[in-house]
Scaffold this active site. Structure first.
Site, PDB file in Angstrom:
ATOM      1  N   GLN A 143      -5.322  -1.937   9.159  1.00 56.78           N
ATOM      2  CA  GLN A 143      -5.141  -3.481   8.585  1.00 56.78           C
ATOM      3  C   GLN A 143      -5.783  -4.240   9.386  1.00 56.78           C
ATOM      4  O   GLN A 143      -5.750  -4.337  10.724  1.00 56.78           O
ATOM      5  CB  GLN A 143      -3.628  -3.691   8.233  1.00 56.78           C
ATOM      6  CG  GLN A 143      -3.344  -4.831   7.632  1.00 56.78           C
ATOM      7  CD  GLN A 143      -4.048  -4.881   6.246  1.00 56.78           C
ATOM      8  OE1 GLN A 143      -4.165  -3.996   5.445  1.00 56.78           O
ATOM      9  NE2 GLN A 143      -4.146  -6.048   5.489  1.00 56.78           N
TER      10      GLN A 143
ATOM     11  N   ASP B 228     -11.745   1.845   3.198  1.00 59.81           N
ATOM     12  CA  ASP B 228     -12.104   0.753   3.079  1.00 59.81           C
ATOM     13  C   ASP B 228     -13.568   0.415   2.806  1.00 59.81           C
ATOM     14  O   ASP B 228     -13.803  -0.594   2.409  1.00 59.81           O
ATOM     15  CB  ASP B 228     -11.621   0.009   4.374  1.00 59.81           C
ATOM     16  CG  ASP B 228     -10.349  -0.747   4.510  1.00 59.81           C
ATOM     17  OD1 ASP B 228     -10.039  -1.311   3.358  1.00 59.81           O
ATOM     18  OD2 ASP B 228      -9.653  -0.907   5.431  1.00 59.81           O
TER      19      ASP B 228
ATOM     20  N   LYS C 248       0.946  -1.207  -0.046  1.00 69.81           N
ATOM     21  CA  LYS C 248      -0.124   0.004  -0.121  1.00 69.81           C
ATOM     22  C   LYS C 248       0.847   1.191   0.038  1.00 69.81           C
ATOM     23  O   LYS C 248       0.402   2.221  -0.677  1.00 69.81           O
ATOM     24  CB  LYS C 248      -1.005  -0.059   1.347  1.00 69.81           C
ATOM     25  CG  LYS C 248      -1.913  -0.852   1.048  1.00 69.81           C
ATOM     26  CD  LYS C 248      -2.815  -1.239   2.305  1.00 69.81           C
ATOM     27  CE  LYS C 248      -3.903  -2.517   2.084  1.00 69.81           C
ATOM     28  NZ  LYS C 248      -4.594  -2.848   3.124  1.00 69.81           N
TER      29      LYS C 248
HETATM   30  N1  GUN Z   1      -7.118  -7.160   5.305  1.00 69.76           N
HETATM   31  C1  GUN Z   1      -7.190  -8.145   4.467  1.00 69.76           C
HETATM   32  N2  GUN Z   1      -7.971  -7.295   3.430  1.00 69.76           N
HETATM   33  C2  GUN Z   1      -8.097  -6.235   3.821  1.00 69.76           C
HETATM   34  C3  GUN Z   1      -8.492  -5.054   3.595  1.00 69.76           C
HETATM   35  O1  GUN Z   1      -9.005  -4.795   2.331  1.00 69.76           O
HETATM   36  N3  GUN Z   1      -8.516  -3.839   4.141  1.00 69.76           N
HETATM   37  C4  GUN Z   1      -8.056  -3.949   5.567  1.00 69.76           C
HETATM   38  N4  GUN Z   1      -8.207  -2.640   6.381  1.00 69.76           N
HETATM   39  N5  GUN Z   1      -7.565  -4.844   6.100  1.00 69.76           N
HETATM   40  C5  GUN Z   1      -7.468  -5.926   5.201  1.00 69.76           C
END
Ligand code: GUN
Length: 283
Positions: free
Chosen positions: A96, A119, A52
């Site tokens: 996350q 998200d 990211k």
């Molecule tokens: N963990 C696995 N996929 C995601 C996601 O798309 N967003 C977040 N915040 N955590 C994750």
């Protein structure tokens, strides 16, 4: 034999568009910032967070990383979220998942400002997805829609089967397909005859987290098959929820794992961060 959908190429295009728009905003003195919170040291989460950050660098988005120890309390984490809600530099906040067991994920998500919830996990944004009034698209399902669009296959009127009913993927995926006028069936662990449902699908999206659950005999000839699964096998290799080797003999288009849906999720996150920055600028 099927065509392989190249998630890296499609995601690169999305990120290039975001980069170009961010550059235009910068000319007007507007910057975009994404705060990423990671708690503990789950190896897979660390890889996602690093990717990211790299995507932010590519797009020209300022990234702020908060790597907190596994012992962080829920109150401490929520305090950080509230601080970021008020931080002018930060347009998007991503925490996350998964979080350590002593932290209630829902309590944390509920405290993220819906305006910064890139998200699209906050109940306000989930509700907006339900009624098709999007500010933020749920990243993984939105990435899947882009991949389907890249094939040129129209969703309208098609039999769409989603395998999996998670809040992050299955449920919002079903909504996006429905909003695009697909006829949608959602299958899950209690579904009686999974194979029978899958065989009806013109568009099949697998998001259950069971390695190679969907085999070629469960796929209709010419179907578009999208594999959201990321499972680590004992030999350390990644594999999806679809048995790629048998499925590719039946599908018209199919995503590989890795290199299919994975890169799209991050590209859509960049798109949401851009949307958040634009929203703030328009205030
Ligand atoms: N963990 C696995 N996929 C995601 C996601 O798309 N967003 C977040 N915040 N955590 C994750």
């Amino acid at each position: 034999m099927s065509m392989i959908i190249d998630g890296k190429a499609v995601s690169a295009k999305v990120k290039e568009n975001v980069r170009d728009e961010i550059a235009e905003l910068k000319k007007k003195g507007i910057t975009a910032g994404l705060a990423v919170i990671i708690v503990g040291d789950d190896p897979a989460s660390k890889v996602y967070v690093r990717n990211k950050k790299l995507a932010c660098e590519f797009c020209g988005i300022d990234s702020y990383e908060y790597a907190l120890p596994a012992e962080t309390t829920q109150d401490e984490l929520i305090s950080l979220v509230k601080k970021l809600n008020a931080d002018e530099r930060v347009d998007g906040i991503l925490c996350q998942l998964p979080l350590p067991e002593h932290i209630d994920e829902k309590a944390v998500i509920d405290n993220i400002s819906p305006d910064k919830d890139v998200d699209a996990f906050h109940p306000v944004n989930v509700g907006r997805i339900m009624i098709g009034d999007y500010r933020f698209l749920p990243c993984t399902p939105a990435g899947v829609m882009e991949l389907i669009a890249s094939t040129g296959v129209e969703v309208k009127g098609k039999e769409c089967v989603v395998v999996g009913r998670s809040n992050i993927v299955g449920k919002p995926m079903a909504m996006l397909l429905l909003h695009n006028s697909g006829t949608v069936t959602v299958c899950h662990s209690k579904t009686k005859d999974l194979a029978e449902h899958c065989r009806k699908a013109d568009i099949l999206v697998a998001a259950v987290g069971v390695p190679k659950l969907i085999t070629g005999d469960m796929i209709k000839d010419g179907a578009v098959v999208i594999d959201v699964g990321v499972n680590r096998l004992e030999n350390g290799k990644l594999c999806g929820d679809v048995d790629f080797e048998s499925a590719k003999e039946k599908a018209s288009y199919i995503t590989p794992v890795p290199g299919g849906v994975g890169p799209m999720t991050i590209a859509m996150l960049m798109k949401n961060t851009l949307a958040a920055a634009k929203m703030k600028a328009a205030e």
